[in-house]
Motif scaffolding. Structure first.
Motif, PDB file in Angstrom:
ATOM      1  N   PHE A  30       0.851  -1.198   0.000  1.00 42.65           N
ATOM      2  CA  PHE A  30       0.000   0.000   0.000  1.00 42.65           C
ATOM      3  C   PHE A  30       0.886   1.249   0.000  1.00 42.65           C
ATOM      4  O   PHE A  30       0.791   2.097   0.872  1.00 42.65           O
ATOM      5  CB  PHE A  30      -0.953  -0.025   1.195  1.00 42.65           C
ATOM      6  CG  PHE A  30      -1.892  -1.200   1.181  1.00 42.65           C
ATOM      7  CD1 PHE A  30      -3.026  -1.193   0.398  1.00 42.65           C
ATOM      8  CD2 PHE A  30      -1.612  -2.334   1.943  1.00 42.65           C
ATOM      9  CE1 PHE A  30      -3.894  -2.292   0.387  1.00 42.65           C
ATOM     10  CE2 PHE A  30      -2.476  -3.430   1.936  1.00 42.65           C
ATOM     11  CZ  PHE A  30      -3.612  -3.412   1.146  1.00 42.65           C
ATOM     12  N   ASN A  31       1.705   1.340  -1.025  1.00 47.45           N
ATOM     13  CA  ASN A  31       2.777   2.351  -1.077  1.00 47.45           C
ATOM     14  C   ASN A  31       2.617   3.316  -2.261  1.00 47.45           C
ATOM     15  O   ASN A  31       3.449   3.314  -3.156  1.00 47.45           O
ATOM     16  CB  ASN A  31       4.134   1.622  -1.175  1.00 47.45           C
ATOM     17  CG  ASN A  31       5.320   2.571  -1.071  1.00 47.45           C
ATOM     18  OD1 ASN A  31       5.288   3.529  -0.312  1.00 47.45           O
ATOM     19  ND2 ASN A  31       6.366   2.296  -1.852  1.00 47.45           N
ATOM     20  N   PRO A  32       1.547   4.133  -2.259  1.00 49.18           N
ATOM     21  CA  PRO A  32       0.512   4.297  -1.251  1.00 49.18           C
ATOM     22  C   PRO A  32      -0.733   3.489  -1.605  1.00 49.18           C
ATOM     23  O   PRO A  32      -0.819   2.902  -2.687  1.00 49.18           O
ATOM     24  CB  PRO A  32       0.201   5.795  -1.348  1.00 49.18           C
ATOM     25  CG  PRO A  32       0.328   6.059  -2.833  1.00 49.18           C
ATOM     26  CD  PRO A  32       1.483   5.184  -3.293  1.00 49.18           C
ATOM     27  N   ALA A  33      -1.718   3.473  -0.696  1.00 54.33           N
ATOM     28  CA  ALA A  33      -3.024   2.896  -0.997  1.00 54.33           C
ATOM     29  C   ALA A  33      -3.737   3.786  -2.008  1.00 54.33           C
ATOM     30  O   ALA A  33      -3.508   5.000  -2.060  1.00 54.33           O
ATOM     31  CB  ALA A  33      -3.846   2.784   0.284  1.00 54.33           C
ATOM     32  N   HIS A  34      -4.626   3.188  -2.821  1.00 55.91           N
ATOM     33  CA  HIS A  34      -5.334   3.961  -3.841  1.00 55.91           C
ATOM     34  C   HIS A  34      -6.678   3.314  -4.148  1.00 55.91           C
ATOM     35  O   HIS A  34      -7.035   2.269  -3.573  1.00 55.91           O
ATOM     36  CB  HIS A  34      -4.480   4.095  -5.109  1.00 55.91           C
ATOM     37  CG  HIS A  34      -3.982   2.804  -5.665  1.00 55.91           C
ATOM     38  ND1 HIS A  34      -4.785   1.910  -6.331  1.00 55.91           N
ATOM     39  CD2 HIS A  34      -2.733   2.235  -5.652  1.00 55.91           C
ATOM     40  CE1 HIS A  34      -4.083   0.865  -6.718  1.00 55.91           C
ATOM     41  NE2 HIS A  34      -2.831   1.023  -6.311  1.00 55.91           N
ATOM     42  N   ALA A  73       3.962   3.763   8.844  1.00 57.68           N
ATOM     43  CA  ALA A  73       2.942   4.655   9.398  1.00 57.68           C
ATOM     44  C   ALA A  73       2.303   5.503   8.304  1.00 57.68           C
ATOM     45  O   ALA A  73       1.080   5.733   8.316  1.00 57.68           O
ATOM     46  CB  ALA A  73       3.551   5.547  10.475  1.00 57.68           C
ATOM     47  N   ALA A  74       3.097   5.952   7.348  1.00 56.93           N
ATOM     48  CA  ALA A  74       2.560   6.755   6.251  1.00 56.93           C
ATOM     49  C   ALA A  74       1.688   5.911   5.336  1.00 56.93           C
ATOM     50  O   ALA A  74       0.635   6.357   4.857  1.00 56.93           O
ATOM     51  CB  ALA A  74       3.704   7.388   5.460  1.00 56.93           C
ATOM     52  N   ARG A  75       2.108   4.665   5.095  1.00 54.71           N
ATOM     53  CA  ARG A  75       1.313   3.776   4.229  1.00 54.71           C
ATOM     54  C   ARG A  75      -0.001   3.383   4.906  1.00 54.71           C
ATOM     55  O   ARG A  75      -1.043   3.282   4.259  1.00 54.71           O
ATOM     56  CB  ARG A  75       2.146   2.545   3.852  1.00 54.71           C
ATOM     57  CG  ARG A  75       3.343   2.904   2.970  1.00 54.71           C
ATOM     58  CD  ARG A  75       4.153   1.704   2.540  1.00 54.71           C
ATOM     59  NE  ARG A  75       5.047   1.215   3.573  1.00 54.71           N
ATOM     60  CZ  ARG A  75       4.978   0.031   4.159  1.00 54.71           C
ATOM     61  NH1 ARG A  75       4.005  -0.812   3.830  1.00 54.71           N
ATOM     62  NH2 ARG A  75       5.853  -0.325   5.073  1.00 54.71           N
ATOM     63  N   THR A 201       2.908   2.417  -8.238  1.00 57.69           N
ATOM     64  CA  THR A 201       4.151   2.813  -8.910  1.00 57.69           C
ATOM     65  C   THR A 201       3.961   4.112  -9.667  1.00 57.69           C
ATOM     66  O   THR A 201       4.803   5.028  -9.596  1.00 57.69           O
ATOM     67  CB  THR A 201       4.605   1.707  -9.874  1.00 57.69           C
ATOM     68  OG1 THR A 201       4.792   0.494  -9.144  1.00 57.69           O
ATOM     69  CG2 THR A 201       5.905   2.082 -10.564  1.00 57.69           C
ATOM     70  N   ALA A 202       2.853   4.216 -10.400  1.00 55.77           N
ATOM     71  CA  ALA A 202       2.586   5.436 -11.172  1.00 55.77           C
ATOM     72  C   ALA A 202       2.349   6.630 -10.252  1.00 55.77           C
ATOM     73  O   ALA A 202       2.785   7.754 -10.541  1.00 55.77           O
ATOM     74  CB  ALA A 202       1.391   5.218 -12.079  1.00 55.77           C
ATOM     75  N   ILE A 203       1.669   6.410  -9.126  1.00 55.26           N
ATOM     76  CA  ILE A 203       1.427   7.494  -8.182  1.00 55.26           C
ATOM     77  C   ILE A 203       2.737   8.013  -7.620  1.00 55.26           C
ATOM     78  O   ILE A 203       2.963   9.227  -7.530  1.00 55.26           O
ATOM     79  CB  ILE A 203       0.496   7.016  -7.049  1.00 55.26           C
ATOM     80  CG1 ILE A 203      -0.909   6.730  -7.596  1.00 55.26           C
ATOM     81  CG2 ILE A 203       0.427   8.059  -5.934  1.00 55.26           C
ATOM     82  CD1 ILE A 203      -1.839   6.092  -6.578  1.00 55.26           C
ATOM     83  N   ARG A 204       3.637   7.099  -7.248  1.00 58.13           N
ATOM     84  CA  ARG A 204       4.931   7.534  -6.705  1.00 58.13           C
ATOM     85  C   ARG A 204       5.728   8.295  -7.754  1.00 58.13           C
ATOM     86  O   ARG A 204       6.368   9.314  -7.450  1.00 58.13           O
ATOM     87  CB  ARG A 204       5.733   6.323  -6.210  1.00 58.13           C
ATOM     88  CG  ARG A 204       5.119   5.628  -5.003  1.00 58.13           C
ATOM     89  CD  ARG A 204       6.128   4.693  -4.343  1.00 58.13           C
ATOM     90  NE  ARG A 204       6.671   3.706  -5.257  1.00 58.13           N
ATOM     91  CZ  ARG A 204       6.122   2.529  -5.523  1.00 58.13           C
ATOM     92  NH1 ARG A 204       4.979   2.195  -4.949  1.00 58.13           N
ATOM     93  NH2 ARG A 204       6.691   1.671  -6.349  1.00 58.13           N
TER      94      ARG A 204
END
Length: 216
Positions: A30-34, A73-75, A201-204
């Motif tokens: 969940f890096n990040p959740a979407h 914690a961020a994820r 991956t695209a979000i990051r």
């Protein structure tokens, strides 16, 4: 544990004391959740008749590099933001609490910890295509029913991969998927759903600052 973690523990404890519930377990970075994660979870509730879906936000995927991994914690915060307002979805750091690293180990520990609950492992088709690389991956299929959800570009590779071939004779199809949650493992099914192209991956990549122009 912070207040949110205590609230999570209370909700899990309530579910465990009630008993008879069927819970979908959806693990990942969940890096990040979407919203792709959300779509899969809602599809699981509908298609499989589950009572809840728990997101297991992993401390660190053994098959992924830690270099581009946000703190847990961020994820977890991103997961809770995505599922806010959905009372049957729960974001947790259970693997950290339990001290488990591998999915097979997590499943066996959860089954011991919550013997009155029934679990179904949820994953995208991308994971089915590579699950044969996971530690004790066959144990996963023998311990709980497994539901695989369609993802853009991955279906062919997943359904033609080693895991799908190994367990081809216990695959449930069509209306039988509704009975997956009560099937005796090994049992698995491929769940069609509206495809969502969103990827972490695209979000990051979109969040990374653009490289400065080096000039002539």
């Amino acid at each position: 544990m912070n207040a949110q973690d205590l609230a999570t523990g209370a909700r899990i404890g309530t579910a465990g004391s009630t008993g008879g519930l069927t819970v979908g377990l959806f693990g990942g970075s969940f890096n990040p959740a979407h919203d792709g994660h959300l779509d899969l979870s809602l599809a699981a509730l509908r298609a499989l008749g589950l009572d809840q879906v728990w997101w297991l936000v992993s401390p660190q995927n053994p098959l992924k590099s830690a270099n581009d991994m946000a703190p847990q914690a961020a994820r977890l915060a991103s997961a809770r933001a995505v599922i806010a307002g959905h009372p049957r979805l729960l974001a947790t750091t259970l693997e950290s609490t339990l001290g488990t690293v591998y999915t097979a180990e997590t499943l066996r520990t959860l089954k011991r910890r919550f013997p009155r609950l029934s679990f179904v492992w949820l994953m995208g088709a991308d994971n089915l295509a590579t699950i044969h690389r996971w530690r004790h991956w066959r144990h996963i299929f023998h311990d709980v029913p497994v539901a695989v959800f369609d993802r853009p570009t991955y279906a062919l590779a997943a359904l033609g991969g080693p895991a799908a071939h190994r367990f081809a004779d216990v695959r449930l199809n069509g209306p039988a998927l509704r009975h997956l949650k009560t099937a005796q493992p090994p049992a698995w099914g491929f769940v069609p759903m509206k495809l969502n192209p969103t990827s972490a991956t695209a979000i990051r990549a979109a969040r990374r600052p653009a490289a400065s122009d080096p000039g002539p």
